[in-house]
Design an enzyme around this catalytic site. Structure first.
Site, PDB file in Angstrom:
ATOM      1  N   ASP A  95       0.842  -1.197   0.000  1.00  0.00           N
ATOM      2  CA  ASP A  95       0.000   0.000   0.000  1.00  0.00           C
ATOM      3  C   ASP A  95       0.889   1.264   0.000  1.00  0.00           C
ATOM      4  OD1 ASP A  95      -2.418   1.292   0.080  1.00  0.00           O
ATOM      5  OD2 ASP A  95      -2.938   0.739   2.125  1.00  0.00           O
ATOM      6  N   HIS A  96       0.255   2.413   0.098  1.00  0.00           N
ATOM      7  CA  HIS A  96       0.928   3.720   0.074  1.00  0.00           C
ATOM      8  C   HIS A  96       2.403   3.699   0.474  1.00  0.00           C
ATOM      9  CE1 HIS A  96      -2.721   6.216  -0.312  1.00  0.00           C
ATOM     10  NE2 HIS A  96      -3.285   5.167   0.256  1.00  0.00           N
ATOM     11  N   GLU A 169      -4.157   8.050   7.123  1.00  0.00           N
ATOM     12  CA  GLU A 169      -3.927   6.615   7.058  1.00  0.00           C
ATOM     13  C   GLU A 169      -2.490   6.365   7.446  1.00  0.00           C
ATOM     14  OE1 GLU A 169      -3.662   4.520   3.273  1.00  0.00           O
ATOM     15  OE2 GLU A 169      -5.059   3.052   4.049  1.00  0.00           O
ATOM     16  N   HIS A 212      -9.597   8.802   3.662  1.00  0.00           N
ATOM     17  CA  HIS A 212      -9.164   7.666   4.481  1.00  0.00           C
ATOM     18  C   HIS A 212      -9.772   7.752   5.879  1.00  0.00           C
ATOM     19  CE1 HIS A 212      -5.401   7.172   1.849  1.00  0.00           C
ATOM     20  NE2 HIS A 212      -6.122   6.086   1.694  1.00  0.00           N
ATOM     21  N   HIS A 249      -9.596   4.212  -3.080  1.00  0.00           N
ATOM     22  CA  HIS A 249      -9.051   4.342  -1.718  1.00  0.00           C
ATOM     23  C   HIS A 249     -10.082   5.056  -0.852  1.00  0.00           C
ATOM     24  CE1 HIS A 249      -4.573   3.615  -2.188  1.00  0.00           C
ATOM     25  NE2 HIS A 249      -5.014   3.515  -3.420  1.00  0.00           N
ATOM     26  N   ASN A 271      -9.607  -0.646  -1.816  1.00  0.00           N
ATOM     27  CA  ASN A 271      -8.844  -0.824  -0.578  1.00  0.00           C
ATOM     28  C   ASN A 271      -9.773  -0.772   0.624  1.00  0.00           C
ATOM     29  OD1 ASN A 271      -6.720  -0.722  -2.326  1.00  0.00           O
ATOM     30  ND2 ASN A 271      -5.684   0.988  -1.338  1.00  0.00           N
TER      31      ASN A 271
END
Ligand SMILES: [Zn+2]
Length: 342
Positions: A95-96, A169, A212, A249, A271
């Site tokens: 992820d990110h 997040e 998020h 997201h 996600n």
């Protein structure tokens, strides 16, 4: 089934876009949460994506080590072994990863895959996200193009982000509220730069007001039509082959209608982190509050060993999270779509 290979992963993504469904991409931080995802996917007869964040990797490596790449490798190796016992395909993703963390996370993971490939073994991960959304788009794409070239040679898929997902997040907060909606101009820029990397495959997290974390309904103004506008612009300019594979997201608290609209515009991966965290913790809270005098040694008593054995309440959490995975698959129209044939 083992973890999906490149060819199967590409076919998974193609089938999803064509069939108007999406794969849940679920964040895991431990063996138990990874097992919950495999169980939920298998019971839904759906393929899916397990993903690990920088913070999740650091956590999984142990609090004395805190090595984000090491923890991600450990979980991925577990999934490679465990997934063989389930009749579905799963892809592994990270992820990110912001630009300043590439050298500590994505690059060592790509090197791990390169080592494995040189030894004739399958890739460790199927795809990685580079999140350059905090940078000016040109810099974001300069880094993305370089990564995509290296990924292409290793049959890895790159996920990038244009626009900013709001909220917080993993301790990173998305600001710059003006960029909460990706523009067709941005996405034309993305296609113009990345589509010339011959043989490169990428997923695009285009933002349409996503946030998020978790918010009550009404807090977020989602505009899925932004995705349609971006797709129309890129197809007009570069042809049908340039149509994006999109990632959603920050979808906690979105309505089913909004999710389905986003899928209809080409979202193939959604996600899910916050809702999974809650589903895991909920039965543990219930267990602790209902069995207060068994999980604690109250007033000189000894408690009940069975009730404070972590396996007892983690099993409850695993089951509840697997159920939440099944709900996600249903909402994403994925039930029964596995490509795995017994
Ligand atoms: Zn995200």
């Amino acid at each position: 089934m083992p973890v999906a290979n490149y060819e199967i992963y590409c076919r998974m993504l193609g089938r999803a876009r064509e069939g108007h469904f999406a794969y849940p991409a679920i964040n895991v931080t431990s063996l138990t949460t990874a097992n919950a995802v495999l169980k939920g996917l298998a019971e839904s007869k759906s393929d899916g994506i397990i993903q690990i964040s920088t913070g999740g990797g650091a956590f999984a490596s142990g609090s004395a080590v805190k090595d984000m790449a090491l923890g991600a490798i450990s979980i991925a190796e577990h999934v490679h072994r465990a997934a063989e016992r389930y009749p579905i395909y799963v892809a592994l993703h990270t992820d990110h990863c912001q630009a300043d963390k590439l050298d500590k996370f994505v690059i060592p993971l790509v090197e791990e895959t390169e080592k494995r490939r040189a030894a004739g073994k399958p890739n460790l991960f199927n795809s990685h996200m580079f999140d350059g959304s905090a940078l000016p788009l040109k810099e974001n794409l300069d880094i993305s193009v370089k990564l995509l070239d290296r990924f292409r040679r290793n049959e890895l898929i790159l996920e990038i982000e244009a626009g900013v997902v709001g909220g917080e997040e993993d301790g990173v907060e998305g600001k710059a509220s003006g960029k909460l909606y990706t523009t067709p101009e941005d996405t034309l820029e993305v296609a113009g730069r990345l589509n010339i990397v011959n043989g490169g495959r990428y997923l695009l997290a285009a933002t349409f007001g996503n946030v998020h974390g978790v918010y009550k309904p009404g807090h977020v103004k989602l505009r899925p039509e932004v995705l349609r506008e971006c797709q129309e612009a890129v197809v007009k300019e570069h042809g049908e082959a340039a149509r994006f594979f999109l990632v959603f997201h920050g979808g906690s608290g979105s309505s089913i209608g909004e999710i389905h609209e986003a899928i209809d515009y080409g979202v193939v991966k959604m996600n899910i982190d916050t809702d999974m965290q809650y589903s895991f913790t909920r039965p543990i809270a219930d267990h602790m509050l209902k069995n207060y005098d068994a999980v604690l040694r109250v007033d000189g008593e000894v408690g009940n060993k069975k009730m404070y054995d972590p396996r007892f309440y983690l099993a409850l959490a695993e089951t509840a999270m697997a159920e939440r995975v099944k709900l996600a698959v249903t909402e994403l129209r994925g039930v029964g779509t596995t490509m795995f044939k017994t």
